[in-house]
Design a protein around this motif. Structure first.
Motif, PDB file in Angstrom:
ATOM      1  N   SER A   1       0.835  -1.211   0.000  1.00  0.00           N
ATOM      2  CA  SER A   1       0.000   0.000   0.000  1.00  0.00           C
ATOM      3  C   SER A   1       0.867   1.258   0.000  1.00  0.00           C
ATOM      4  N   GLN A   2       2.019   1.201   0.710  1.00  0.00           N
ATOM      5  CA  GLN A   2       2.930   2.364   0.736  1.00  0.00           C
ATOM      6  C   GLN A   2       3.507   2.631  -0.649  1.00  0.00           C
ATOM      7  N   ASP A   3       3.891   1.546  -1.344  1.00  0.00           N
ATOM      8  CA  ASP A   3       4.413   1.691  -2.716  1.00  0.00           C
ATOM      9  C   ASP A   3       3.366   2.357  -3.604  1.00  0.00           C
ATOM     10  N   LEU A   4       2.128   1.856  -3.520  1.00  0.00           N
ATOM     11  CA  LEU A   4       1.056   2.367  -4.394  1.00  0.00           C
ATOM     12  C   LEU A   4       0.730   3.820  -4.068  1.00  0.00           C
ATOM     13  N   GLY A   5       0.722   4.161  -2.786  1.00  0.00           N
ATOM     14  CA  GLY A   5       0.469   5.545  -2.375  1.00  0.00           C
ATOM     15  C   GLY A   5       1.532   6.487  -2.912  1.00  0.00           C
ATOM     16  N   ARG A   6       2.784   6.032  -2.823  1.00  0.00           N
ATOM     17  CA  ARG A   6       3.918   6.832  -3.312  1.00  0.00           C
ATOM     18  C   ARG A   6       3.834   7.003  -4.835  1.00  0.00           C
ATOM     19  N   ALA A   7       3.464   5.907  -5.520  1.00  0.00           N
ATOM     20  CA  ALA A   7       3.339   5.979  -6.986  1.00  0.00           C
ATOM     21  C   ALA A   7       2.213   6.927  -7.386  1.00  0.00           C
ATOM     22  N   LEU A   8       1.086   6.843  -6.688  1.00  0.00           N
ATOM     23  CA  LEU A   8      -0.043   7.749  -6.974  1.00  0.00           C
ATOM     24  C   LEU A   8       0.368   9.197  -6.775  1.00  0.00           C
ATOM     25  N   GLN A   9       1.102   9.450  -5.696  1.00  0.00           N
ATOM     26  CA  GLN A   9       1.552  10.818  -5.421  1.00  0.00           C
ATOM     27  C   GLN A   9       2.405  11.328  -6.598  1.00  0.00           C
ATOM     28  N   ALA A  10       3.354  10.497  -7.056  1.00  0.00           N
ATOM     29  CA  ALA A  10       4.232  10.896  -8.165  1.00  0.00           C
ATOM     30  C   ALA A  10       3.427  11.124  -9.440  1.00  0.00           C
ATOM     31  N   VAL A  11       2.474  10.227  -9.705  1.00  0.00           N
ATOM     32  CA  VAL A  11       1.658  10.308 -10.919  1.00  0.00           C
ATOM     33  C   VAL A  11       0.809  11.586 -10.913  1.00  0.00           C
ATOM     34  N   VAL A  12       0.119  11.841  -9.810  1.00  0.00           N
ATOM     35  CA  VAL A  12      -0.783  13.006  -9.752  1.00  0.00           C
ATOM     36  C   VAL A  12       0.023  14.305  -9.809  1.00  0.00           C
ATOM     37  N   GLN A  13       1.193  14.331  -9.167  1.00  0.00           N
ATOM     38  CA  GLN A  13       2.029  15.541  -9.245  1.00  0.00           C
ATOM     39  C   GLN A  13       2.483  15.808 -10.686  1.00  0.00           C
ATOM     40  N   GLU A  14       2.823  14.753 -11.415  1.00  0.00           N
ATOM     41  CA  GLU A  14       3.202  14.928 -12.836  1.00  0.00           C
ATOM     42  C   GLU A  14       2.008  15.402 -13.660  1.00  0.00           C
ATOM     43  N   MET A  15       0.829  14.879 -13.347  1.00  0.00           N
ATOM     44  CA  MET A  15      -0.392  15.303 -14.060  1.00  0.00           C
ATOM     45  C   MET A  15      -0.629  16.799 -13.862  1.00  0.00           C
ATOM     46  N   LEU A  16      -0.442  17.261 -12.636  1.00  0.00           N
ATOM     47  CA  LEU A  16      -0.663  18.689 -12.341  1.00  0.00           C
ATOM     48  C   LEU A  16       0.375  19.561 -13.053  1.00  0.00           C
ATOM     49  N   LYS A  17       1.620  19.083 -13.100  1.00  0.00           N
ATOM     50  CA  LYS A  17       2.671  19.838 -13.818  1.00  0.00           C
ATOM     51  C   LYS A  17       2.315  19.962 -15.296  1.00  0.00           C
ATOM     52  N   LEU A  18       1.837  18.857 -15.855  1.00  0.00           N
ATOM     53  CA  LEU A  18       1.487  18.848 -17.275  1.00  0.00           C
ATOM     54  C   LEU A  18       0.292  19.763 -17.562  1.00  0.00           C
ATOM     55  N   LEU A  19      -0.690  19.766 -16.669  1.00  0.00           N
ATOM     56  CA  LEU A  19      -1.852  20.669 -16.826  1.00  0.00           C
ATOM     57  C   LEU A  19      -1.397  22.119 -16.807  1.00  0.00           C
ATOM     58  N   GLU A  20      -0.486  22.419 -15.876  1.00  0.00           N
ATOM     59  CA  GLU A  20       0.064  23.773 -15.742  1.00  0.00           C
ATOM     60  C   GLU A  20       0.757  24.185 -17.045  1.00  0.00           C
ATOM     61  N   LEU A  21       1.545  23.262 -17.579  1.00  0.00           N
ATOM     62  CA  LEU A  21       2.270  23.479 -18.829  1.00  0.00           C
ATOM     63  C   LEU A  21       1.295  23.727 -19.976  1.00  0.00           C
ATOM     64  N   ASN A  22       0.260  22.884 -20.058  1.00  0.00           N
ATOM     65  CA  ASN A  22      -0.768  23.036 -21.102  1.00  0.00           C
ATOM     66  C   ASN A  22      -1.429  24.411 -21.020  1.00  0.00           C
ATOM     67  N   ASN A  23      -1.746  24.832 -19.783  1.00  0.00           N
ATOM     68  CA  ASN A  23      -2.396  26.137 -19.585  1.00  0.00           C
ATOM     69  C   ASN A  23      -1.488  27.272 -20.026  1.00  0.00           C
ATOM     70  N   THR A  24      -0.201  27.166 -19.663  1.00  0.00           N
ATOM     71  CA  THR A  24       0.763  28.208 -20.035  1.00  0.00           C
ATOM     72  C   THR A  24       0.872  28.297 -21.553  1.00  0.00           C
ATOM     73  N   GLU A  25       0.918  27.120 -22.206  1.00  0.00           N
ATOM     74  CA  GLU A  25       1.037  27.108 -23.674  1.00  0.00           C
ATOM     75  C   GLU A  25      -0.199  27.714 -24.332  1.00  0.00           C
ATOM     76  N   GLU A  26      -1.366  27.397 -23.766  1.00  0.00           N
ATOM     77  CA  GLU A  26      -2.613  27.948 -24.318  1.00  0.00           C
ATOM     78  C   GLU A  26      -2.628  29.471 -24.203  1.00  0.00           C
ATOM     79  N   GLU A  27      -2.202  29.974 -23.028  1.00  0.00           N
ATOM     80  CA  GLU A  27      -2.157  31.427 -22.814  1.00  0.00           C
ATOM     81  C   GLU A  27      -1.180  32.073 -23.789  1.00  0.00           C
ATOM     82  N   HIS A  28      -0.031  31.416 -23.966  1.00  0.00           N
ATOM     83  CA  HIS A  28       1.017  31.927 -24.860  1.00  0.00           C
ATOM     84  C   HIS A  28       0.480  32.029 -26.299  1.00  0.00           C
ATOM     85  N   THR A  29      -0.187  30.974 -26.736  1.00  0.00           N
ATOM     86  CA  THR A  29      -0.768  30.950 -28.088  1.00  0.00           C
ATOM     87  C   THR A  29      -1.809  32.053 -28.227  1.00  0.00           C
TER      88      THR A  29
END
Length: 221
Positions: free
Chosen positions: A177-205
């Protein structure tokens, strides 16, 4: 912080041979770890029932107005943490915990057959696998035509693609369960970074487009 990001993460209750559902255990572990100061995380356990999902999801989206909703489910076939790229509308024949399935065998009569997440799961998968989280991540385009897929499609439909689905293997096969929790944390943090990046690119365009129009008008004056 006024501009905290709101993220909703759900797991499922037990069903079938999954008397303990690894998805909800992993989500509770994620809640313990958190997503950092800048993220307001709300977790909830979802019943393995089509009608419950149908009433719960619109209220989750409306009440929390999240930037992202991540659903987590268990798959007896999975040996990695699996990121699902898309949800499917049709093919729901398997009975839920109440021995019910939709008469139409689809999520919504008016929706497209398949909806993709706005997130590029291949990019997220690569980032997490390149990190030292110690859990293997893979990508899939078939979430299984049961409550996982049904929930994912419904959320993609309600959230205009701002949803994600993660399948986890049963506990101990091979991850704790600790492994899975840690993996979820890493996955969701990457998802948020990517959303942020997408938003920045949209604003730039958008800004480039505005400047371009302004220059054109200027040139003709």
């Amino acid at each position: 912080m006024a501009n905290k990001k709101k993220v909703v993460v759900t797991g499922f209750e037990p069903f079938g041979e999954h008397t303990v559902n690894a998805s909800w255990v992993a989500v509770q572990e994620l809640e313990r770890l958190g997503l950092g100061e800048a993220v307001d995380l709300y977790v909830c356990e979802v019943p393995v029932e089509y009608q419950a999902v149908e009433s719960l999801l619109p209220s989750l989206w409306k009440q929390h107005q999240p930037q992202l909703v991540v659903h987590v489910g268990v798959s007896g076939l999975a040996t990695t943490v699996t990121l699902e790229q898309c949800g499917h509308n049709k093919g729901y024949k398997r009975l839920d915990n109440c021995n019910f399935c939709p008469a139409s065998q689809c999520c919504t009569e008016t929706g497209p057959d398949c909806i993709n997440s706005v997130l590029d799961m291949d990019a997220i998968c690569k980032k997490v696998n390149d990190s030292d989280v110690g859990v293997a991540v893979s990508v899939s385009k078939d979430a299984g035509r049961y409550l996982c897929d049904y929930t994912y499609y419904s959320s993609l439909y309600l959230g205009h693609g701002h949803a994600a689905f993660v399948h986890v293997p049963p506990l101990g096969k091979p991850y704790s369960s600790q492994d899975l929790g840690r993996a979820l944390q890493a996955v969701v943090q990457e998802m948020l970074k990517l959303l942020e990046l997408n938003n920045t690119e949209e604003e730039h365009t958008h800004n480039e487009h505005c400047n371009h129009k302004h220059q054109q008008q200027h040139a003709h004056s």
